[in-house]
Design a protein around this motif. Structure first.
Motif, PDB file in Angstrom:
ATOM      1  N   GLU A  76      -9.837  -7.772   5.516  1.00 48.25           N
ATOM      2  CA  GLU A  76      -9.755  -7.623   4.057  1.00 48.25           C
ATOM      3  C   GLU A  76      -9.485  -6.183   3.629  1.00 48.25           C
ATOM      4  N   MET A  77      -9.568  -5.235   4.561  1.00 55.05           N
ATOM      5  CA  MET A  77      -9.371  -3.833   4.183  1.00 55.05           C
ATOM      6  C   MET A  77      -7.912  -3.580   3.833  1.00 55.05           C
ATOM      7  N   SER A  78      -7.701  -3.061   2.629  1.00 54.15           N
ATOM      8  CA  SER A  78      -6.360  -2.693   2.202  1.00 54.15           C
ATOM      9  C   SER A  78      -6.176  -1.181   2.312  1.00 54.15           C
ATOM     10  N   PHE A  79      -6.991  -0.433   1.550  1.00 55.78           N
ATOM     11  CA  PHE A  79      -6.950   1.030   1.584  1.00 55.78           C
ATOM     12  C   PHE A  79      -8.299   1.571   2.034  1.00 55.78           C
ATOM     13  N   LEU A  80      -8.244   2.686   2.728  1.00 52.92           N
ATOM     14  CA  LEU A  80      -9.446   3.381   3.176  1.00 52.92           C
ATOM     15  C   LEU A  80      -9.319   4.850   2.806  1.00 52.92           C
ATOM     16  N   ILE A  81     -10.303   5.355   2.076  1.00 45.93           N
ATOM     17  CA  ILE A  81     -10.352   6.773   1.715  1.00 45.93           C
ATOM     18  C   ILE A  81     -11.505   7.409   2.477  1.00 45.93           C
ATOM     19  N   THR A  82     -11.218   8.490   3.197  1.00 47.62           N
ATOM     20  CA  THR A  82     -12.225   9.125   4.034  1.00 47.62           C
ATOM     21  C   THR A  82     -12.372  10.599   3.689  1.00 47.62           C
ATOM     22  N   GLU A  83     -13.397  11.205   4.263  1.00 45.48           N
ATOM     23  CA  GLU A  83     -13.584  12.650   4.179  1.00 45.48           C
ATOM     24  C   GLU A  83     -12.975  13.346   5.391  1.00 45.48           C
ATOM     25  N   GLU A  84     -12.346  12.568   6.257  1.00 45.64           N
ATOM     26  CA  GLU A  84     -11.815  13.096   7.508  1.00 45.64           C
ATOM     27  C   GLU A  84     -10.535  13.904   7.277  1.00 45.64           C
ATOM     28  N   LYS A  85     -10.272  14.803   8.202  1.00 45.25           N
ATOM     29  CA  LYS A  85      -9.014  15.534   8.234  1.00 45.25           C
ATOM     30  C   LYS A  85      -8.290  15.156   9.520  1.00 45.25           C
ATOM     31  N   PRO A  86      -6.970  15.202   9.534  1.00 44.65           N
ATOM     32  CA  PRO A  86      -6.086  15.683   8.465  1.00 44.65           C
ATOM     33  C   PRO A  86      -5.626  14.589   7.504  1.00 44.65           C
ATOM     34  N   LEU A  87      -5.700  13.313   7.901  1.00 45.41           N
ATOM     35  CA  LEU A  87      -5.195  12.219   7.076  1.00 45.41           C
ATOM     36  C   LEU A  87      -6.372  11.557   6.368  1.00 45.41           C
ATOM     37  N   ARG A  88      -6.436  11.713   5.068  1.00 44.14           N
ATOM     38  CA  ARG A  88      -7.616  11.307   4.303  1.00 44.14           C
ATOM     39  C   ARG A  88      -7.517   9.884   3.758  1.00 44.14           C
ATOM     40  N   VAL A  89      -6.308   9.342   3.704  1.00 47.83           N
ATOM     41  CA  VAL A  89      -6.100   7.996   3.179  1.00 47.83           C
ATOM     42  C   VAL A  89      -5.391   7.156   4.233  1.00 47.83           C
ATOM     43  N   TRP A  90      -5.874   5.925   4.407  1.00 47.64           N
ATOM     44  CA  TRP A  90      -5.245   4.984   5.330  1.00 47.64           C
ATOM     45  C   TRP A  90      -5.028   3.664   4.614  1.00 47.64           C
ATOM     46  N   TRP A  91      -3.978   2.953   5.015  1.00 52.92           N
ATOM     47  CA  TRP A  91      -3.805   1.608   4.498  1.00 52.92           C
ATOM     48  C   TRP A  91      -3.296   0.681   5.595  1.00 52.92           C
ATOM     49  N   SER A  92      -3.649  -0.576   5.433  1.00 53.95           N
ATOM     50  CA  SER A  92      -3.212  -1.605   6.360  1.00 53.95           C
ATOM     51  C   SER A  92      -2.056  -2.377   5.722  1.00 53.95           C
ATOM     52  N   ALA A  93      -1.586  -3.405   6.424  1.00 56.40           N
ATOM     53  CA  ALA A  93      -0.521  -4.242   5.883  1.00 56.40           C
ATOM     54  C   ALA A  93      -1.071  -5.452   5.143  1.00 56.40           C
ATOM     55  N   SER A  94      -2.371  -5.492   4.913  1.00 54.07           N
ATOM     56  CA  SER A  94      -3.031  -6.648   4.302  1.00 54.07           C
ATOM     57  C   SER A  94      -2.269  -7.164   3.072  1.00 54.07           C
ATOM     58  N   PRO A  95      -2.065  -8.471   2.991  1.00 50.69           N
ATOM     59  CA  PRO A  95      -2.652  -9.548   3.790  1.00 50.69           C
ATOM     60  C   PRO A  95      -1.892  -9.900   5.064  1.00 50.69           C
ATOM     61  N   ASP A  96      -0.778  -9.225   5.345  1.00 54.71           N
ATOM     62  CA  ASP A  96      -0.100  -9.440   6.616  1.00 54.71           C
ATOM     63  C   ASP A  96      -1.019  -8.969   7.742  1.00 54.71           C
ATOM     64  N   ASP A  97      -0.977  -9.654   8.871  1.00 58.03           N
ATOM     65  CA  ASP A  97      -1.902  -9.324   9.949  1.00 58.03           C
ATOM     66  C   ASP A  97      -1.313  -8.359  10.972  1.00 58.03           C
ATOM     67  N   ALA A  98      -0.248  -7.645  10.612  1.00 58.22           N
ATOM     68  CA  ALA A  98       0.335  -6.659  11.520  1.00 58.22           C
ATOM     69  C   ALA A  98      -0.731  -5.635  11.922  1.00 58.22           C
ATOM     70  N   PRO A  99      -0.857  -5.318  13.219  1.00 64.00           N
ATOM     71  CA  PRO A  99      -1.905  -4.394  13.687  1.00 64.00           C
ATOM     72  C   PRO A  99      -1.512  -2.934  13.483  1.00 64.00           C
ATOM     73  N   CYS A 100      -1.242  -2.566  12.250  1.00 60.80           N
ATOM     74  CA  CYS A 100      -0.754  -1.220  11.928  1.00 60.80           C
ATOM     75  C   CYS A 100      -1.654  -0.573  10.884  1.00 60.80           C
ATOM     76  N   LEU A 101      -1.859   0.720  11.026  1.00 55.96           N
ATOM     77  CA  LEU A 101      -2.508   1.532  10.002  1.00 55.96           C
ATOM     78  C   LEU A 101      -1.620   2.731   9.706  1.00 55.96           C
ATOM     79  N   THR A 102      -1.488   3.035   8.429  1.00 58.74           N
ATOM     80  CA  THR A 102      -0.705   4.200   8.012  1.00 58.74           C
ATOM     81  C   THR A 102      -1.629   5.219   7.383  1.00 58.74           C
ATOM     82  N   GLY A 103      -1.573   6.449   7.899  1.00 56.65           N
ATOM     83  CA  GLY A 103      -2.368   7.544   7.359  1.00 56.65           C
ATOM     84  C   GLY A 103      -1.523   8.445   6.485  1.00 56.65           C
TER      85      GLY A 103
END
Length: 427
Positions: A273-300
């Motif tokens: 169910e995760m679409s976007f993820l916002i973190t305090e991490e560096k260097p890439l602070r925002v991640w998104w998945s292909a949801s609702p597609d089940d492609a095993p990819c994350l984009t930072g």
């Protein structure tokens, strides 16, 4: 020297749209592109392990812009709506992140005046956490420096998004590059001439006559030219225009910086169910998945000044990204799950020199200035010339190309016929 009625410079979506409309209106058009492909900042790859194409440039259809949706339908391409939850990670646990409060701040932007977003935050005296979160959002979404981007342009952008249901996002299932390829095919079918790997070095013009010099010394002659060069290329002076035009407006706008990285894994280790993820991490602070597609990819993603946090070396960025994701998800096996990694450095790309444009404080009207023809001879298009508040979007680029073509055709209808002028050059 080869002559045409109109030369269009740049085969991104703006140049393709302008070229197609002009060719279908019966004009003799030469479309020149520096790259060996069409699409400009549309760049799609199809890695093994993912049935869904990976976008290295523009990825989303923002909202429901009618021109873009109509073109996608004409091309026979399908879109699916992005769905899922927005998650935040504060360094120790997942939280709701309080992004609703940040969106409320943006909804409360002043209707009058124009100042930098940072100046607005200082005047608003918001709680530090909300101010910082909202600043990061503005910089990330707009690839902008909060110390420069103007509240007037942000307000206009908010209004523009409301007009097209901009809170909704879609993806092109077949890949965004297929759209560019389709428009290029229609351009050539209408009689247009497409020249790839043909960088322009110099444009020498006077009213009703333009000489376009390509790398290698070849020259094209036309009565009118449509320039769809990205703002970063114009600001760098990579193409010499003699005499210079629109210099103040070009300088007033800003080209945003961003770094993005797509990781393809052998399996999904995040909640479906995760679409976007916002973190305090560096260097890439925002991640998104292909949801609702089940492609095993994350984009930072990281945008604005924080782009400098991202290593220039691809492998260093991949390792840093895997380490940060491992901390967020409590995994130490992500390197073993990685199938491939994909990145394109648009800032270092000589034919883009940045991600996309934004309007600093005081520059709200610069796009309109650039959109005005110069002596019925030079016409400008590209997302940075969009006058409807949709800077940095594919539909903004598309609208600008259609607008520039309409301006050219309107000039011809008033008696300034490029055919009559160009026939002299053919002899």
């Amino acid at each position: 020297m080869e002559a045409a009625e109109i030369v269009v410079i740049g085969a991104g979506i703006a140049g393709l749209a302008a070229g197609r409309k002009l060719a279908e209106a019966g004009c003799r058009v030469i479309l020149v592109e520096a790259r060996e492909r069409v699409g400009g900042r549309l760049l799609t790859v199809r890695p093994p392990g993912s049935a869904l194409p990976v976008e290295l440039g523009a990825e989303f259809v923002h909202g429901r812009p009618p021109e873009l949706l109509a073109l996608l339908e004409e091309a026979g391409l399908s879109i699916f709506e992005r769905e899922g939850e927005l998650l935040c990670h504060d360094g120790t646990q997942f939280t709701d992140g309080g992004m609703d409060e940040s969106f409320e701040v943006l909804d409360a932007l002043p209707e009058e005046g124009d100042r930098s977003f940072d100046a607005f935050l200082q005047e608003a005296k918001l709680p530090e956490a909300i101010a910082e979160r909202t600043q990061q959002y503005v910089e990330g979404f707009n690839a902008a420096d909060a110390g420069r981007i103007g509240t007037a342009s942000l307000r206009r952008q908010q209004e523009a998004e409301e007009e097209i249901e901009g809170d909704r996002g879609f993806r092109v299932r077949e890949g965004y590059d297929r759209l560019a390829e389709f428009v290029a095919e229609r351009f050539e079918a209408a009689g247009g001439e497409l020249r790839l790997s043909s960088p322009v070095e110099e444009i020498i013009w006077q009213q009703g006559e333009v000489h376009v010099r390509l790398r290698g010394g070849e020259e094209l002659w036309a009565a009118k030219v449509v320039l769809t060069l990205p703002l970063g290329v114009l600001q760098a002076g990579a193409v010499r225009i003699v005499p210079e035009v629109k210099t103040e407006a070009i300088s007033a706008m800003a080209m945003g910086a961003a770094a993005r990285l797509t990781l393809v894994f052998s399996e999904r280790f995040w909640e479906p169910e995760m679409s976007f993820l916002i973190t305090e991490e560096k260097p890439l602070r925002v991640w998104w998945s292909a949801s609702p597609d089940d492609a095993p990819c994350l984009t930072g993603w990281v945008g604005g000044p924080r782009t400098l946090e991202a290593p220039a070396d691809d492998m260093a960025l991949v390792l840093a990204a895997l380490e940060s994701l491992g901390r967020v998800f409590g995994r130490d096996d992500l390197e073993g799950l990685l199938v491939s990694a994909h990145r394109h450095d648009w800032l270092a790309d000589a034919w883009s020199r940045g991600a996309y444009s934004y309007a600093p404080a005081g520059a709200l009207g610069a796009s309109a200035v650039m959109a005005e023809p110069v002596e019925d001879t030079l016409y400008f298009a590209g997302e940075h010339t969009d006058t409807t508040g949709h800077w940095g979007t594919v539909h903004g680029a598309l609208r600008s190309g259609l607008r520039a073509a309409a301006q050219v055709l309107g000039s011809c209808a008033q008696g300034d016929s490029p055919s009559a002028s160009a026939s002299v050059g053919r002899d």
